[in-house]
Design a protein around this motif. Structure first.
Motif, short mmCIF file in Angstrom:
data_model
loop_
_atom_site.label_atom_id
_atom_site.label_comp_id
_atom_site.label_asym_id
_atom_site.label_seq_id
_atom_site.Cartn_x
_atom_site.Cartn_y
_atom_site.Cartn_z
N HIS A 56 9.39 -3.28 2.57
CA HIS A 56 9.37 -2.14 1.87
C HIS A 56 8.81 -1.02 3.06
CE1 HIS A 56 8.02 0.52 -2.00
NE2 HIS A 56 7.84 1.17 -0.72
N HIS A 58 9.40 3.12 4.66
CA HIS A 58 10.12 4.48 4.45
C HIS A 58 10.53 4.62 5.91
CE1 HIS A 58 9.22 5.05 0.23
NE2 HIS A 58 8.37 4.22 0.56
N HIS A 209 9.90 1.63 -6.98
CA HIS A 209 8.49 1.93 -7.01
C HIS A 209 7.83 1.97 -8.18
CE1 HIS A 209 9.50 3.50 -2.69
NE2 HIS A 209 8.39 3.78 -2.56
N HIS A 241 4.63 -2.07 -5.26
CA HIS A 241 3.33 -1.19 -5.53
C HIS A 241 2.58 -1.94 -6.69
CE1 HIS A 241 3.77 1.49 -2.25
NE2 HIS A 241 4.88 2.09 -2.64
N ASP A 308 5.36 -0.39 4.44
CA ASP A 308 5.35 0.95 3.75
C ASP A 308 5.65 2.16 4.45
OD1 ASP A 308 5.79 2.40 1.59
OD2 ASP A 308 3.67 2.28 0.65
ZN LIG Z 1 7.00 3.09 -0.78
#
Ligand SMILES: [Zn+2]
Length: 423
Positions: A56, A58, A209, A241, A308
């Protein structure tokens, strides 16, 4: 043989073996390989692991820290607002350059599989297009999966649903959801149903998410799990998460574990980011806000980790190292029993491999993919404790990273001596 790694210690095993690699696969593992390889590396008894996975991250926002401004409150919501300002002016080449730089950093830390989110709530879909191009361009060092991620919600804007579908047509690997950002509970439920419908239509997995909030009333994970069972999507769904679970009452949490097990959902915890973002509305005592990794594992639920963020509107730090995420995770989740610590390496190795559906070709065994990392450590515990340097990283049988570790000298009584830092 193309490559031989000599005197390797394998996870959970005593003694050492030689590992022979040909044409991208591990062909031989035995006490001593007699022949010479085209390339050789002497691990000298050090730990050799299968390469790590980041489940995970971004990549569209990595390395944007401070542009157009810093997140002074440290909250998720201010981060989303800053990203909203940034993405209006986002340039595809600039984004790709940042993301590639981050992927090299990630590979240098022994990770060769990454699942990234591409924000698909801006009308040009430029982040998605850029990351899909990058997927091909980085294939020599990283196997990249791209999730179409509706950052601002699917139903919060009339155009977002169409953008999500367009992203799947363009080739996104997974359908994203963010039900806790939708305006109402009902919209959140509907967004989950819509995402599953699209996933089935395009033959994609679901990667959400889910409940990234300290609100104990946020219960979309149960909706995702129930939908997974209804749609026969067991094993194809990941929930990232799930921090609200930290604040659920135990009676509800334990009911939820049963449902998650039945749905065969993988939970992806992001310890670095959630210990930083959660509890921001608390005074004291301050909740840790991490999902319940320990209890999920005890109930037989697959758990993996993500990094993340790296230097973006949500997180000012980050080094692209899954051992940093693991180190934080074992502390915050109190996975510090001896057995728990040893097993915790599964969170960045075998568990994500299972979520990605590649277990059959993953691991340090004959016939499996030659994706290997040589740690500068002689045991699992030492590898975690010191977040040991990755001396050699091999992807598909090819060496992609070589590290020369620092040599430390200690000076005492006017004499300089090499310092042995292995305990
Ligand atoms: Zn995220």
């Amino acid at each position: 043989m193309d490559l031989i790694i000599r005197r390797a210690k394998l996870m959970g095993k005593d003694g050492t073996v030689d590992i022979g690699v040909s044409e991208g696969k591990i062909t031989t593992i035995k006490k001593e390989i007699k022949e010479r390889g085209n390339e050789e590396f002497d691990a000298g008894g050090r730990l050799v692991l299968p390469t790590f996975t980041d489940m995970h991250i971004h990549l569209d926002s990595v390395l944007t820290l401070g542009t157009p401004r810093y997140n002074e409150s440290g909250t998720l919501l201010e981060g989303i607002a800053i990203w909203g300002e940034y993405k209006k002016k986002l340039n595809i080449d600039e984004m790709k350059a940042r993301a590639m730089r981050a992927l090299e950093l990630i590979a240098s830390n022994g990770t060769t599989r990454v699942r990234t989110h591409a924000d698909v709530t801006e009308p040009t879909l430029s982040t998605l297009k850029g990351l899909l191009e990058l997927k091909k361009e980085c294939a020599d060092i990283i196997d990249l999966e791209v999730t179409a991620f509706p950052q601002d919600g699917i139903l919060t804007d009339p155009g977002n649903q169409e953008l999500l579908e367009r992203a799947l047509e363009l080739g996104a690997d997974n359908v994203g959801i963010i039900p806790h950002i939708e305006y109402t509970r009902e919209d959140g439920v509907r967004s989950v149903e819509l995402a599953f419908k699209l996933a089935k239509k395009y033959g994609k997995k679901v990667d959400g998410h889910v409940d990234e909030t300290d609100d104990e009333q946020s219960r979309f994970l149960e909706v995702v799990a129930a939908q997974t069972i209804r749609e026969g999507y067991q094993g194809k769904v990941t929930a990232g998460h799930t921090t609200a679970m930290h604040s659920y009452n135990n009676a509800y949490a334990f009911k939820l574990f049963g449902l998650l097990k039945k749905a065969d959902i993988t939970i992806v915890a992001n310890p670095l980011i959630n210990i930083h973002l959660q509890g921001r509305f608390d005074t004291y005592p301050k909740r840790r806000g991490l999902t319940r990794i320990k209890e999920l594992l005890q109930h037989g639920i697959n758990v993996a980790l993500g990094h993340d963020c790296i230097m973006d509107p949500w997180y000012p730090l980050g080094n692209g190292d899954m051992l940093h995420a693991l180190f934080m995770g074992v502390h915050v989740g109190q996975l510090t029993g001896y057995r728990e610590l040893l097993d915790s390496l599964n969170l960045i190795t075998y568990n994500p491999a299972r979520a990605l559906g590649i277990s059959e070709r993953y691991g340090v065994e004959e016939g499996k993919d030659a994706d290997l990392v040589v740690m500068d450590a002689f045991s699992e515990l030492e590898a975690i404790r010191t977040m040991a340097p990755r001396l050699l990283v091999v992807k598909s049988g090819r060496v992609i990273i070589k590290t020369e570790p620092a040599k430390i000298k200690i000076v005492r009584d006017g004499k300089e001596k090499p310092f042995n830092r292995y305990l």
